[in-house]
Write a protein that holds these residues in place. Sequence first.
Motif, short mmCIF file in Angstrom:
data_model
loop_
_atom_site.label_atom_id
_atom_site.label_comp_id
_atom_site.label_asym_id
_atom_site.label_seq_id
_atom_site.Cartn_x
_atom_site.Cartn_y
_atom_site.Cartn_z
N ILE A 79 -16.65 67.10 68.17
CA ILE A 79 -16.12 65.74 68.09
C ILE A 79 -14.99 65.63 69.10
CG2 ILE A 79 -15.05 63.98 66.65
CD1 ILE A 79 -16.44 65.09 64.29
N PRO A 80 -15.30 65.18 70.33
CA PRO A 80 -14.26 65.09 71.36
C PRO A 80 -13.23 64.03 71.06
CG PRO A 80 -16.34 64.20 72.16
CD PRO A 80 -16.62 64.78 70.82
N LYS A 81 -12.04 64.20 71.58
CA LYS A 81 -10.97 63.22 71.40
C LYS A 81 -11.39 61.88 71.97
CE LYS A 81 -6.07 62.48 72.33
NZ LYS A 81 -4.84 63.02 72.99
N GLY A 82 -11.17 60.82 71.20
CA GLY A 82 -11.50 59.48 71.67
C GLY A 82 -12.92 59.06 71.41
N LEU A 83 -13.69 59.86 70.67
CA LEU A 83 -15.10 59.54 70.41
C LEU A 83 -15.26 58.18 69.76
CD1 LEU A 83 -18.09 60.47 70.32
CD2 LEU A 83 -17.60 61.50 68.09
N PHE A 84 -14.33 57.81 68.88
CA PHE A 84 -14.45 56.55 68.12
C PHE A 84 -13.56 55.44 68.67
CE2 PHE A 84 -14.33 60.21 65.07
CZ PHE A 84 -15.69 60.34 64.95
N SER A 85 -13.02 55.61 69.87
CA SER A 85 -11.99 54.70 70.38
C SER A 85 -12.44 53.24 70.46
CB SER A 85 -11.52 55.17 71.76
OG SER A 85 -12.59 55.16 72.69
N GLU A 86 -13.73 52.99 70.68
CA GLU A 86 -14.22 51.62 70.81
C GLU A 86 -14.99 51.16 69.58
OE1 GLU A 86 -13.22 49.77 73.31
OE2 GLU A 86 -12.13 51.53 74.05
N CYS A 87 -15.06 52.01 68.56
CA CYS A 87 -15.85 51.69 67.35
C CYS A 87 -14.95 51.12 66.27
CB CYS A 87 -16.57 52.94 66.85
SG CYS A 87 -17.66 53.69 68.06
N ARG A 88 -14.32 49.99 66.54
CA ARG A 88 -13.29 49.44 65.65
C ARG A 88 -13.87 48.85 64.36
NH1 ARG A 88 -8.83 48.62 69.06
NH2 ARG A 88 -8.99 50.14 70.73
N LYS A 89 -15.19 48.62 64.31
CA LYS A 89 -15.78 47.97 63.13
C LYS A 89 -16.42 48.95 62.15
CE LYS A 89 -16.72 43.58 65.47
NZ LYS A 89 -17.76 42.57 65.81
N ILE A 90 -16.33 50.23 62.41
CA ILE A 90 -16.94 51.23 61.51
C ILE A 90 -16.31 51.15 60.13
CG2 ILE A 90 -17.05 53.70 61.00
CD1 ILE A 90 -17.75 54.27 63.80
N THR A 91 -17.17 51.08 59.09
CA THR A 91 -16.69 51.09 57.72
C THR A 91 -16.95 52.44 57.04
OG1 THR A 91 -18.77 50.17 56.90
CG2 THR A 91 -17.01 48.62 57.44
N ARG A 92 -18.05 53.11 57.45
CA ARG A 92 -18.40 54.39 56.83
C ARG A 92 -18.92 55.37 57.86
NH1 ARG A 92 -20.97 50.74 54.41
NH2 ARG A 92 -23.05 51.52 54.83
N MET A 93 -18.45 56.63 57.74
CA MET A 93 -18.95 57.70 58.60
C MET A 93 -19.29 58.91 57.75
SD MET A 93 -16.78 57.83 62.15
CE MET A 93 -15.18 58.16 61.41
N SER A 94 -20.39 59.54 58.07
CA SER A 94 -20.73 60.83 57.48
C SER A 94 -21.02 61.77 58.63
CB SER A 94 -21.97 60.70 56.58
OG SER A 94 -22.30 61.97 56.03
N LEU A 95 -20.14 62.76 58.80
CA LEU A 95 -20.24 63.68 59.94
C LEU A 95 -20.17 65.11 59.43
CD1 LEU A 95 -17.70 61.81 62.22
CD2 LEU A 95 -20.16 61.83 62.53
N THR A 96 -21.30 65.78 59.41
CA THR A 96 -21.33 67.17 58.96
C THR A 96 -21.90 68.04 60.06
OG1 THR A 96 -23.51 66.82 57.95
CG2 THR A 96 -21.59 66.54 56.53
N GLY A 97 -21.46 69.29 60.10
CA GLY A 97 -21.95 70.20 61.14
C GLY A 97 -20.94 71.30 61.41
N SER A 98 -21.02 71.88 62.60
CA SER A 98 -20.21 73.05 62.94
C SER A 98 -18.93 72.71 63.69
CB SER A 98 -21.06 74.03 63.77
OG SER A 98 -21.52 73.40 64.96
#
Length: 217
Positions: A79-98
């Motif tokens: 998950i690089p820095k700034g990955l979500f910088s333009e995703c201002r409308k996100i209400t839910r995230m599910s991020l699983t992994g290594s």
Amino acid sequence: RTKELVLNEGLEILDDSALLDSSITVLKLPSTLKKIGDDAFSLYVKKITGNCKEVEVTDKTFISAGDLRVLELAGVKNIPKGLFSECRKITRMSLTGSYAEIKTTDLRKLKKLRAINTSKAIQGNLKEYCKNLKNNKITVSYEMKKFGDFLIENKKLVEYTGNSEIVKIPNGVKVIGEGAFAGETNIKKIVMPNTVRKIETGAFAACDMLKSVKFSK
């Protein structure tokens, strides 16, 4: 225009700008996907899901996905820095992994984020950080219970993951969470049990085909 796209199993790379010019609103990624390039998605996409085995993203993967509401990715390698910088409308995230961590400072811009589901290993600091955000009340969890096509936490319906035209919400649900059905363009009818007491903001946002709602008493 096409609303939903399921990418075929076997696909390994989603190249730079691969879907930038598409009008897809709901996208399902294949489990075989290994890499997603820069600017891969368009501004129309509202929901992206993928049960990937191991997938790598760039800091600009979602740079044009400004209307993205729900992001569910398994097998996330980084998950690089700034990955979500333009995703201002996100209400839910599910991020699983290594991946090792989520840069907590990146969450400051996500004013509409209400639930984030992550790997157990990174719960501590993220959970504490979310509690301290002034304008956000974010649920941090890795144990959301799934009942069929519904993710439910503490009698709150957090997310609908099905694809039906008629949806019957499970008995016992007291709250329909913010954006729980957002962007579900297949739904034509909603039936609520009598246990429902509250419907949060945008629960049925962009449900373009919804014609009938049977409320609880």
